[in-house]
Design a protein around this motif. Structure first.
Motif, PDB file in Angstrom:
ATOM      1  N   GLU A 108       0.810  -1.217   0.000  1.00 40.43           N
ATOM      2  CA  GLU A 108       0.000   0.000   0.000  1.00 40.43           C
ATOM      3  C   GLU A 108       0.847   1.271   0.000  1.00 40.43           C
ATOM      4  O   GLU A 108       0.557   2.228  -0.729  1.00 40.43           O
ATOM      5  N   GLY A 109       1.882   1.296   0.817  1.00 42.97           N
ATOM      6  CA  GLY A 109       2.726   2.485   0.879  1.00 42.97           C
ATOM      7  C   GLY A 109       3.403   2.784  -0.444  1.00 42.97           C
ATOM      8  O   GLY A 109       3.551   3.953  -0.842  1.00 42.97           O
ATOM      9  N   TYR A 110       3.809   1.745  -1.145  1.00 45.66           N
ATOM     10  CA  TYR A 110       4.479   1.920  -2.434  1.00 45.66           C
ATOM     11  C   TYR A 110       3.502   2.451  -3.481  1.00 45.66           C
ATOM     12  O   TYR A 110       3.845   3.332  -4.283  1.00 45.66           O
ATOM     13  N   VAL A 111       2.278   1.928  -3.480  1.00 45.19           N
ATOM     14  CA  VAL A 111       1.259   2.411  -4.424  1.00 45.19           C
ATOM     15  C   VAL A 111       0.973   3.889  -4.157  1.00 45.19           C
ATOM     16  O   VAL A 111       0.885   4.702  -5.090  1.00 45.19           O
ATOM     17  N   GLU A 112       0.832   4.245  -2.880  1.00 39.56           N
ATOM     18  CA  GLU A 112       0.576   5.640  -2.530  1.00 39.56           C
ATOM     19  C   GLU A 112       1.715   6.539  -3.031  1.00 39.56           C
ATOM     20  O   GLU A 112       1.473   7.629  -3.570  1.00 39.56           O
ATOM     21  N   LYS A 113       2.949   6.077  -2.882  1.00 43.24           N
ATOM     22  CA  LYS A 113       4.099   6.851  -3.341  1.00 43.24           C
ATOM     23  C   LYS A 113       4.055   7.061  -4.854  1.00 43.24           C
ATOM     24  O   LYS A 113       4.347   8.158  -5.355  1.00 43.24           O
ATOM     25  N   CYS A 114       3.675   6.026  -5.595  1.00 38.77           N
ATOM     26  CA  CYS A 114       3.622   6.110  -7.058  1.00 38.77           C
ATOM     27  C   CYS A 114       2.595   7.137  -7.536  1.00 38.77           C
ATOM     28  O   CYS A 114       2.799   7.808  -8.558  1.00 38.77           O
ATOM     29  N   PHE A 115       1.484   7.262  -6.809  1.00 41.19           N
ATOM     30  CA  PHE A 115       0.396   8.134  -7.254  1.00 41.19           C
ATOM     31  C   PHE A 115       0.346   9.473  -6.514  1.00 41.19           C
ATOM     32  O   PHE A 115      -0.518  10.295  -6.811  1.00 41.19           O
ATOM     33  N   LYS A 116       1.244   9.670  -5.570  1.00 42.08           N
ATOM     34  CA  LYS A 116       1.161  10.840  -4.690  1.00 42.08           C
ATOM     35  C   LYS A 116       1.115  12.148  -5.464  1.00 42.08           C
ATOM     36  O   LYS A 116       0.331  13.044  -5.157  1.00 42.08           O
ATOM     37  N   ASN A 117       1.949  12.289  -6.469  1.00 43.08           N
ATOM     38  CA  ASN A 117       1.981  13.515  -7.276  1.00 43.08           C
ATOM     39  C   ASN A 117       1.543  13.214  -8.710  1.00 43.08           C
ATOM     40  O   ASN A 117       2.195  13.615  -9.670  1.00 43.08           O
ATOM     41  N   PHE A 118       0.422  12.542  -8.831  1.00 47.40           N
ATOM     42  CA  PHE A 118      -0.006  12.068 -10.146  1.00 47.40           C
ATOM     43  C   PHE A 118      -0.311  13.216 -11.097  1.00 47.40           C
ATOM     44  O   PHE A 118      -0.019  13.151 -12.284  1.00 47.40           O
ATOM     45  N   GLY A 119      -0.928  14.296 -10.577  1.00 45.23           N
ATOM     46  CA  GLY A 119      -1.135  15.448 -11.458  1.00 45.23           C
ATOM     47  C   GLY A 119      -2.500  16.092 -11.409  1.00 45.23           C
ATOM     48  O   GLY A 119      -2.713  17.159 -12.002  1.00 45.23           O
ATOM     49  N   PHE A 120      -3.470  15.474 -10.730  1.00 44.11           N
ATOM     50  CA  PHE A 120      -4.798  16.073 -10.651  1.00 44.11           C
ATOM     51  C   PHE A 120      -4.820  17.208  -9.624  1.00 44.11           C
ATOM     52  O   PHE A 120      -4.090  17.185  -8.633  1.00 44.11           O
ATOM     53  N   SER A 121      -5.678  18.178  -9.853  1.00 43.91           N
ATOM     54  CA  SER A 121      -5.850  19.297  -8.929  1.00 43.91           C
ATOM     55  C   SER A 121      -7.152  19.127  -8.145  1.00 43.91           C
ATOM     56  O   SER A 121      -7.966  18.242  -8.443  1.00 43.91           O
ATOM     57  N   ASP A 122      -7.353  19.979  -7.132  1.00 42.05           N
ATOM     58  CA  ASP A 122      -8.604  19.951  -6.370  1.00 42.05           C
ATOM     59  C   ASP A 122      -9.773  20.291  -7.288  1.00 42.05           C
ATOM     60  O   ASP A 122      -9.628  21.012  -8.275  1.00 42.05           O
ATOM     61  N   ARG A 123     -10.950  19.764  -6.939  1.00 41.00           N
ATOM     62  CA  ARG A 123     -12.159  20.059  -7.695  1.00 41.00           C
ATOM     63  C   ARG A 123     -13.364  20.055  -6.769  1.00 41.00           C
ATOM     64  O   ARG A 123     -13.302  19.530  -5.657  1.00 41.00           O
ATOM     65  N   GLU A 124     -14.476  20.621  -7.226  1.00 39.90           N
ATOM     66  CA  GLU A 124     -15.686  20.694  -6.419  1.00 39.90           C
ATOM     67  C   GLU A 124     -16.390  19.341  -6.362  1.00 39.90           C
ATOM     68  O   GLU A 124     -16.261  18.520  -7.270  1.00 39.90           O
ATOM     69  N   LYS A 125     -17.151  19.140  -5.313  1.00 39.91           N
ATOM     70  CA  LYS A 125     -17.904  17.893  -5.150  1.00 39.91           C
ATOM     71  C   LYS A 125     -19.024  17.808  -6.175  1.00 39.91           C
ATOM     72  O   LYS A 125     -19.684  18.801  -6.481  1.00 39.91           O
TER      73      LYS A 125
END
Length: 420
Positions: free
Chosen positions: A209-226
């Motif tokens: 799990e920690g490795y997957v989180e590291k891979c996607f941590k700075n994936f590129g999406f920005s905040d958005r509204e609900k």
């Protein structure tokens, strides 16, 4: 395990040692809209075939080969009031990759390329690629007419949801709308989708799990509204039955029937609804199969299915045109028998056992597990343990099934008559 990467951008990690592959799905969700459905369908075709750095299918296929034969797709579908564009990648597990290569990291970089670097230059998609994919998509949709069973299902849906353009338009959109799109209009929509859609990233496999989180941590999406939308589409029942008949060049006529059903996914009567459908037309021991097809020999096939996100139950039959009224009457008699409990105890128990077996089999299917996890993120109260699910299924009584049957009412009838 769910990790919030940004506002309305979530990473769902599903660690399991059952599979030799890792399945990654990046899903874009937005409120269902007929015009957007067409745009998203065309956009999916463009994103599946090329990107800025993989400008054609040869380059894209070579990259997938470099990922040890990864399986890649981009698709569209819908659930209730939401429309999804999904980008999926199946790759081998890092544990069996040669030379200690991290397939997961390379896969994440590939997905970033597909998602954030489409083949857009000067604010519009590459014209040659766009025109080819647009033409191919239109041909694919037009070919649906040749599959008369699918065409009949779509025609029934058009009748049943006659008051909602969004619901009656297929998830792949409308041909006339697709024809009106341009390289710039789809590029503009791509930018809108990237900034506004709710994002869920799902990763299933033998992963840390920690490795997957590291891979996607700075994936590129920005905040958005609900998203401001209710998942379930609840159409009120109308006393007027919608009907349509047409003559088409087919040997076998088709009678499709739509019923309004006021039971939805994982509400109090959802498990009885599944049992009802199994007894009514979902299994080979169902009333439709045994009585309409076998006993009276009035149909080449007869079955039922449920859409628990739209309160829509359908019956599909293939018949001789002369038997239309007899079949319609007989189908409705089977429904009436369900309301009065005219089904044997052994078939009730057999249906529950078969539904439990289906459920257990789905837990061994990686794709099904990922889709189930996505549903749980939207409908948290549906997240039951295996024991809880089986207990709820076994608890369904004859009276429960009868109660469900009373909520089901005829709403639409589509008849395709075979002719020259």
């Amino acid at each position: 395990m769910t990790i919030k990467l940004n506002n309305q951008v979530n990473l769902h990690i599903i660690p399991t040692t059952k599979y030799k592959t890792v399945r990654i799905v990046v899903r874009f969700a937005t409120p269902l809209d007929a015009t957007f459905s067409s745009k998203r369908s065309l956009l999916a075709s463009l994103m599946e075939t090329n990107s800025l750095n993989f400008p054609d299918q040869v380059a894209l296929s070579k990259k997938l080969a470099d990922l040890y034969g990864a399986g890649f797709y981009v698709s569209v579908n819908r659930t209730g009031n939401e429309h999804y564009l999904s980008i999926g990648l199946n790759v081998i597990n890092d544990n069996i990759a040669p030379n200690g290569v991290s397939i997961l990291e390379d896969s994440v970089e590939f997905l970033k390329e597909i998602i954030f670097n489409p083949n857009i230059k000067d604010g519009k998609f590459d014209e040659e690629t766009f025109n080819r994919e647009k033409e191919n998509l239109i041909i694919d949709i037009e070919s649906i007419f040749d599959d008369k069973q699918t065409y009949a299902s779509m025609s029934l849906q058009n009748l049943f949801f006659s008051d909602s353009k969004n619901q009656k338009t297929p998830s792949f959109g409308d041909i006339e709308q697709i024809k009106s799109e341009t390289p710039k209009s789809i590029a503009d929509y791509y930018n809108y989708m990237i900034q506004h859609d709710k994002i869920d990233i799902l990763v299933s496999g033998d992963v840390e799990e920690g490795y997957v989180e590291k891979c996607f941590k700075n994936f590129g999406f920005s905040d958005r509204e609900k998203l401001d939308t209710e998942l379930f589409y609840k159409q009120p029942f109308k006393n007027i039955i919608q009907q349509k008949s047409e003559v088409l060049p087919v040997m076998q006529s088709k009678l499709n029937i739509g019923y309004h059903c006021d039971v939805y996914y994982h509400d109090d009567m959802y498990f009885p609804l599944m049992v009802f459908n199994g007894l009514f037309g979902g299994f080979p021991h169902s009333k439709l199969f045994l009585n309409v097809r076998e006993k009276h020999s009035l149909a080449y096939y007869a079955s039922s299915s449920i859409d628990p996100f739209r309160g829509f139950l359908t019956v599909q039959t293939g018949i001789d045109s002369s038997n239309r009224e007899r079949v319609l009457r007989l189908v409705n008699e089977q429904l009436k028998d369900m309301t009065t409990g005219e089904f044997p105890d052994d078939l009730l128990e057999q249906t529950k056992k078969m539904l439990i077996n289906q459920y257990l089999l789905s837990s061994d299917n990686q794709r099904a597990v990922v889709e189930q996890q996505y549903l749980f993120s939207n409908v948290p109260y549906a997240d039951l343990s295996q024991d809880e699910w089986i207990k709820k299924m076994n608890a369904v009584t004859r009276e429960d099934v009868q109660d469900v049957a009373t909520t089901i009412n005829l709403q639409a009838v589509y008849f395709m008559e075979g002719g020259k």
